[in-house]
Design a protein around this motif. Structure first.
Motif, PDB file in Angstrom:
ATOM      1  N   ASP A   5       0.771  -1.221  -0.135  1.00 45.19           N
ATOM      2  CA  ASP A   5       0.039  -0.167   0.001  1.00 45.19           C
ATOM      3  C   ASP A   5       0.788   1.390  -0.079  1.00 45.19           C
ATOM      4  N   ILE A   6       0.952   1.819  -1.128  1.00 45.22           N
ATOM      5  CA  ILE A   6       2.050   3.038  -1.338  1.00 45.22           C
ATOM      6  C   ILE A   6       1.455   4.115  -0.452  1.00 45.22           C
ATOM      7  N   LEU A   7       0.510   4.332  -0.429  1.00 38.63           N
ATOM      8  CA  LEU A   7      -0.252   5.597   0.408  1.00 38.63           C
ATOM      9  C   LEU A   7       0.133   5.343   1.987  1.00 38.63           C
ATOM     10  N   LYS A   8      -0.242   4.095   2.477  1.00 33.49           N
ATOM     11  CA  LYS A   8       0.305   3.849   3.803  1.00 33.49           C
ATOM     12  C   LYS A   8       1.642   3.935   3.999  1.00 33.49           C
ATOM     13  N   LEU A   9       2.523   3.580   3.226  1.00 28.95           N
ATOM     14  CA  LEU A   9       3.874   3.611   3.248  1.00 28.95           C
ATOM     15  C   LEU A   9       4.504   4.968   3.463  1.00 28.95           C
ATOM     16  N   ALA A  10       3.939   5.941   2.320  1.00 26.98           N
ATOM     17  CA  ALA A  10       4.112   7.264   2.359  1.00 26.98           C
ATOM     18  C   ALA A  10       3.928   7.926   3.825  1.00 26.98           C
ATOM     19  N   GLY A  11       2.738   7.583   4.058  1.00 27.06           N
ATOM     20  CA  GLY A  11       2.232   8.133   5.575  1.00 27.06           C
ATOM     21  C   GLY A  11       3.144   7.676   6.560  1.00 27.06           C
ATOM     22  N   ASP A  12       3.702   6.378   6.579  1.00 28.29           N
ATOM     23  CA  ASP A  12       4.480   5.915   7.601  1.00 28.29           C
ATOM     24  C   ASP A  12       5.932   6.350   7.579  1.00 28.29           C
ATOM     25  N   ARG A  13       6.457   6.768   6.400  1.00 27.53           N
ATOM     26  CA  ARG A  13       7.785   7.330   6.313  1.00 27.53           C
ATOM     27  C   ARG A  13       7.901   8.695   6.394  1.00 27.53           C
ATOM     28  N   PHE A  14       6.763   9.436   5.703  1.00 29.01           N
ATOM     29  CA  PHE A  14       6.977  10.828   5.632  1.00 29.01           C
ATOM     30  C   PHE A  14       5.862  11.659   6.111  1.00 29.01           C
ATOM     31  N   GLY A  15       4.869  11.030   6.817  1.00 27.02           N
ATOM     32  CA  GLY A  15       3.801  11.737   7.343  1.00 27.02           C
ATOM     33  C   GLY A  15       2.533  11.764   6.454  1.00 27.02           C
ATOM     34  N   VAL A  16       1.428  11.881   7.222  1.00 26.55           N
ATOM     35  CA  VAL A  16      -0.036  11.902   6.586  1.00 26.55           C
ATOM     36  C   VAL A  16       0.048  13.221   5.659  1.00 26.55           C
ATOM     37  N   VAL A  56       0.703  -1.628  -5.074  1.00 27.49           N
ATOM     38  CA  VAL A  56       1.441  -2.754  -6.233  1.00 27.49           C
ATOM     39  C   VAL A  56       1.338  -3.740  -5.521  1.00 27.49           C
ATOM     40  N   ARG A  57       1.272  -4.821  -6.541  1.00 29.22           N
ATOM     41  CA  ARG A  57       1.011  -6.314  -6.138  1.00 29.22           C
ATOM     42  C   ARG A  57       2.525  -7.094  -6.606  1.00 29.22           C
ATOM     43  N   VAL A  58       3.234  -7.631  -5.719  1.00 26.88           N
ATOM     44  CA  VAL A  58       4.427  -8.426  -6.196  1.00 26.88           C
ATOM     45  C   VAL A  58       4.086  -9.840  -5.998  1.00 26.88           C
ATOM     46  N   ILE A  71      13.132  -4.464  -6.088  1.00 26.89           N
ATOM     47  CA  ILE A  71      11.986  -4.089  -5.822  1.00 26.89           C
ATOM     48  C   ILE A  71      11.897  -3.208  -4.773  1.00 26.89           C
ATOM     49  N   GLY A  72      12.025  -3.760  -3.669  1.00 30.24           N
ATOM     50  CA  GLY A  72      12.160  -2.836  -2.292  1.00 30.24           C
ATOM     51  C   GLY A  72      12.894  -1.524  -2.427  1.00 30.24           C
ATOM     52  N   LYS A  73      14.113  -1.744  -2.973  1.00 31.45           N
ATOM     53  CA  LYS A  73      14.986  -0.292  -3.079  1.00 31.45           C
ATOM     54  C   LYS A  73      14.120   0.650  -4.334  1.00 31.45           C
ATOM     55  N   GLY A  74      13.741   0.019  -5.352  1.00 27.29           N
ATOM     56  CA  GLY A  74      13.062   0.790  -6.234  1.00 27.29           C
ATOM     57  C   GLY A  74      11.915   1.593  -5.863  1.00 27.29           C
ATOM     58  N   VAL A  75      10.952   0.795  -4.890  1.00 27.44           N
ATOM     59  CA  VAL A  75       9.796   1.434  -4.511  1.00 27.44           C
ATOM     60  C   VAL A  75      10.292   2.498  -3.246  1.00 27.44           C
ATOM     61  N   SER A  76      11.348   2.094  -2.741  1.00 26.73           N
ATOM     62  CA  SER A  76      11.680   3.432  -1.547  1.00 26.73           C
ATOM     63  C   SER A  76      12.299   4.261  -2.359  1.00 26.73           C
ATOM     64  N   ASP A  77      13.176   4.223  -3.315  1.00 22.60           N
ATOM     65  CA  ASP A  77      13.921   5.387  -3.970  1.00 22.60           C
ATOM     66  C   ASP A  77      12.558   6.043  -4.809  1.00 22.60           C
ATOM     67  N   LEU A  78      11.767   5.497  -5.372  1.00 19.48           N
ATOM     68  CA  LEU A  78      10.517   6.455  -5.853  1.00 19.48           C
ATOM     69  C   LEU A  78       9.893   7.094  -5.093  1.00 19.48           C
ATOM     70  N   LEU A  79       9.377   6.565  -4.014  1.00 20.76           N
ATOM     71  CA  LEU A  79       8.610   7.242  -2.832  1.00 20.76           C
ATOM     72  C   LEU A  79       9.363   8.430  -2.347  1.00 20.76           C
ATOM     73  N   GLU A  80      10.745   8.304  -2.589  1.00 26.39           N
ATOM     74  CA  GLU A  80      11.562   9.370  -1.860  1.00 26.39           C
ATOM     75  C   GLU A  80      11.557  10.434  -2.837  1.00 26.39           C
ATOM     76  N   GLU A  81      11.549  10.140  -4.163  1.00 26.03           N
ATOM     77  CA  GLU A  81      11.577  11.074  -5.415  1.00 26.03           C
ATOM     78  C   GLU A  81       9.957  11.830  -4.968  1.00 26.03           C
TER      79      GLU A  81
END
Length: 90
Positions: A5-16, A56-58, A71-81
């Protein structure tokens, strides 16, 4: 399969606030497209499988361990972008 869940991950890492911005500023499929185009990682959109819209589904059945690391690195790097884009827009 597992779903990220990209939005949940985004909130957990960078805030709501950031997560809310992502949801408002981008179509749910944008993350999947950018992940493929910019990182060379092709995953399925989770929204079509009764998962959160921006997810995303893996596959867990047919990849090597190194693939999951990429995959994990790519998702994390893109989220940081996305986060940097948000920071620059504020």
């Amino acid at each position: 399969y597992t779903t990220i869940d990209i939005l949940k991950l985004a909130g957990d890492r960078f805030g709501v606030e950031f997560s809310a911005w992502m949801e408002k500023a981008h179509e749910p499929i944008d993350f999947v497209w950018r992940l493929a185009e910019e990182k060379g990682i092709v995953l399925m959109d989770g929204g079509g499988f009764d998962a959160p819209e921006m997810s995303v589904r893996v596959s867990l059945a047919n990849l090597c361990n190194e693939d999951y690391t990429a995959i994990g690195k790519g998702v994390s790097d893109l989220l940081e972008e996305y986060w940097k884009e948000w920071e620059n827009s504020r």
